[in-house]
Scaffold this active site. Structure first.
Site, PDB file in Angstrom:
ATOM      1  N   TYR A  22       0.801  -1.233   0.000  1.00 59.60           N
ATOM      2  CA  TYR A  22       0.000   0.000   0.000  1.00 59.60           C
ATOM      3  C   TYR A  22       0.836   1.286   0.000  1.00 59.60           C
ATOM      4  O   TYR A  22       0.273   2.377  -0.018  1.00 59.60           O
ATOM      5  CB  TYR A  22      -0.941   0.003   1.208  1.00 59.60           C
ATOM      6  CG  TYR A  22      -1.930  -1.143   1.197  1.00 59.60           C
ATOM      7  CD1 TYR A  22      -2.905  -1.230   0.209  1.00 59.60           C
ATOM      8  CD2 TYR A  22      -1.877  -2.153   2.153  1.00 59.60           C
ATOM      9  CE1 TYR A  22      -3.805  -2.286   0.176  1.00 59.60           C
ATOM     10  CE2 TYR A  22      -2.776  -3.212   2.137  1.00 59.60           C
ATOM     11  CZ  TYR A  22      -3.733  -3.271   1.142  1.00 59.60           C
ATOM     12  OH  TYR A  22      -4.621  -4.315   1.109  1.00 59.60           O
ATOM     13  N   HIS A  99      -8.505   1.414  -6.206  1.00 59.19           N
ATOM     14  CA  HIS A  99      -7.766   0.518  -5.309  1.00 59.19           C
ATOM     15  C   HIS A  99      -6.298   0.899  -5.382  1.00 59.19           C
ATOM     16  O   HIS A  99      -5.754   1.052  -6.488  1.00 59.19           O
ATOM     17  CB  HIS A  99      -7.933  -0.946  -5.720  1.00 59.19           C
ATOM     18  CG  HIS A  99      -9.342  -1.414  -5.592  1.00 59.19           C
ATOM     19  ND1 HIS A  99      -9.890  -1.747  -4.377  1.00 59.19           N
ATOM     20  CD2 HIS A  99     -10.316  -1.553  -6.518  1.00 59.19           C
ATOM     21  CE1 HIS A  99     -11.155  -2.088  -4.565  1.00 59.19           C
ATOM     22  NE2 HIS A  99     -11.440  -1.971  -5.853  1.00 59.19           N
ATOM     23  N   SER A 101      -3.752  -0.979  -4.436  1.00 55.00           N
ATOM     24  CA  SER A 101      -3.014  -2.134  -4.963  1.00 55.00           C
ATOM     25  C   SER A 101      -3.740  -2.671  -6.203  1.00 55.00           C
ATOM     26  O   SER A 101      -4.918  -2.362  -6.432  1.00 55.00           O
ATOM     27  CB  SER A 101      -2.927  -3.226  -3.894  1.00 55.00           C
ATOM     28  OG  SER A 101      -4.221  -3.719  -3.591  1.00 55.00           O
ATOM     29  N   ARG A 110      -9.743 -11.396  -3.973  1.00 59.71           N
ATOM     30  CA  ARG A 110      -9.785  -9.951  -4.252  1.00 59.71           C
ATOM     31  C   ARG A 110     -10.083  -9.661  -5.725  1.00 59.71           C
ATOM     32  O   ARG A 110     -10.199  -8.502  -6.119  1.00 59.71           O
ATOM     33  CB  ARG A 110      -8.452  -9.294  -3.883  1.00 59.71           C
ATOM     34  CG  ARG A 110      -8.119  -9.368  -2.411  1.00 59.71           C
ATOM     35  CD  ARG A 110      -6.849  -8.576  -2.102  1.00 59.71           C
ATOM     36  NE  ARG A 110      -6.245  -9.046  -0.880  1.00 59.71           N
ATOM     37  CZ  ARG A 110      -6.573  -8.615   0.342  1.00 59.71           C
ATOM     38  NH1 ARG A 110      -7.462  -7.659   0.495  1.00 59.71           N
ATOM     39  NH2 ARG A 110      -5.986  -9.111   1.412  1.00 59.71           N
TER      40      ARG A 110
HETATM   41  O1  CA2 Z   1      -5.821  -1.875  -2.760  1.00 64.63           O
HETATM   42  C1  CA2 Z   1      -6.760  -1.336  -2.160  1.00 64.63           C
HETATM   43  O2  CA2 Z   1      -6.908  -0.114  -2.111  1.00 64.63           O
HETATM   44  C2  CA2 Z   1      -7.750  -2.203  -1.383  1.00 64.63           C
HETATM   45  O3  CA2 Z   1      -9.055  -1.659  -1.591  1.00 64.63           O
HETATM   46  C3  CA2 Z   1      -7.358  -2.089   0.081  1.00 64.63           C
HETATM   47  C4  CA2 Z   1      -8.128  -3.015   1.021  1.00 64.63           C
HETATM   48  C5  CA2 Z   1      -8.183  -4.442   0.482  1.00 64.63           C
HETATM   49  O4  CA2 Z   1      -9.055  -5.218   1.287  1.00 64.63           O
HETATM   50  C6  CA2 Z   1      -8.652  -4.490  -0.973  1.00 64.63           C
HETATM   51  O5  CA2 Z   1      -8.607  -5.833  -1.413  1.00 64.63           O
HETATM   52  C7  CA2 Z   1      -7.762  -3.645  -1.855  1.00 64.63           C
HETATM   53  C8  CA2 Z   1      -7.462  -3.059   2.391  1.00 64.63           C
HETATM   54  C9  CA2 Z   1      -7.443  -1.746   3.101  1.00 64.63           C
HETATM   55  C10 CA2 Z   1      -6.612  -1.878   4.358  1.00 64.63           C
HETATM   56  O6  CA2 Z   1      -5.505  -1.033   4.197  1.00 64.63           O
HETATM   57  C11 CA2 Z   1      -4.497  -1.018   5.093  1.00 64.63           C
HETATM   58  C12 CA2 Z   1      -3.319  -0.490   4.650  1.00 64.63           C
HETATM   59  C13 CA2 Z   1      -2.241  -0.443   5.481  1.00 64.63           C
HETATM   60  C14 CA2 Z   1      -2.342  -0.884   6.783  1.00 64.63           C
HETATM   61  C15 CA2 Z   1      -3.517  -1.401   7.223  1.00 64.63           C
HETATM   62  C16 CA2 Z   1      -4.614  -1.456   6.378  1.00 64.63           C
END
Ligand code: CA2
Length: 144
Positions: A22, A99, A101, A110
């Site tokens: 991320y 998103h 990622s 996902r």
């Molecule tokens: O890639 C993305 O933006 C997601 O939407 C992020 C979600 C994930 O469940 C999706 O599959 C893809 C996760 C968000 C949680 O993000 C964190 C980042 C860093 C530390 C903790 C949580």
């Protein structure tokens, strides 16, 4: 008209772990970048995050009633929520799904998003810059 930038579960923890997936930008820094971008593009934006799915649904209903465009990172609810799909299907303004990622490069669970079929466009895998690109698209399309 205000562009609603809405973020789902756990995105408030951005920058605190999994930087290889991320990046290292914190949520507060992301909000700063988006507010600066909006000023430069002369857009009115409101950036919010919630860990409560009911609250996100409420914000989408409010955007629908107000006629506001939406930039949405639905986070994990992308992959689970028919309620989110149904709420977004009623939105009659532009919707960009973001998103950070590339969800298609990751675990199979996902790969499907309940949001994508009701979004105008989807940006995945370009990091937090994906949100900036979504705002630029809104600006190019005259959604301000
Ligand atoms: O890639 C993305 O933006 C997601 O939407 C992020 C979600 C994930 O469940 C999706 O599959 C893809 C996760 C968000 C949680 O993000 C964190 C980042 C860093 C530390 C903790 C949580």
């Amino acid at each position: 008209m205000t562009i609603q930038v809405l973020n789902g579960a756990n995105l408030g923890r951005l920058g605190t772990r999994e930087p290889e997936i991320y990046g290292s930008t914190t949520y507060a820094q992301l909000v700063d970048v988006l507010e600066t971008t909006a000023r430069e593009l002369e857009l009115d934006v409101r950036v919010r995050q919630t860990d409560d799915e009911a609250e996100l649904l409420r914000w989408i209903h409010e955007a629908t009633d107000a006629g506001d465009p939406v930039v949405l990172n639905p986070a994990s609810w992308s992959h689970t929520s028919v309620a989110l799909h149904d709420a977004l299907a009623a939105l009659n303004t532009p919707l960009v799904e973001v998103h950070i990622s590339n969800i298609h490069k990751r675990e199979a669970f996902r790969h499907h998003s309940y949001v994508s079929s009701v979004a105008d466009g989807v940006i995945a895998g370009l990091g937090v810059e994906g949100y900036v690109l979504a705002l630029q698209w809104m600006s190019l399309r005259g959604h301000r």
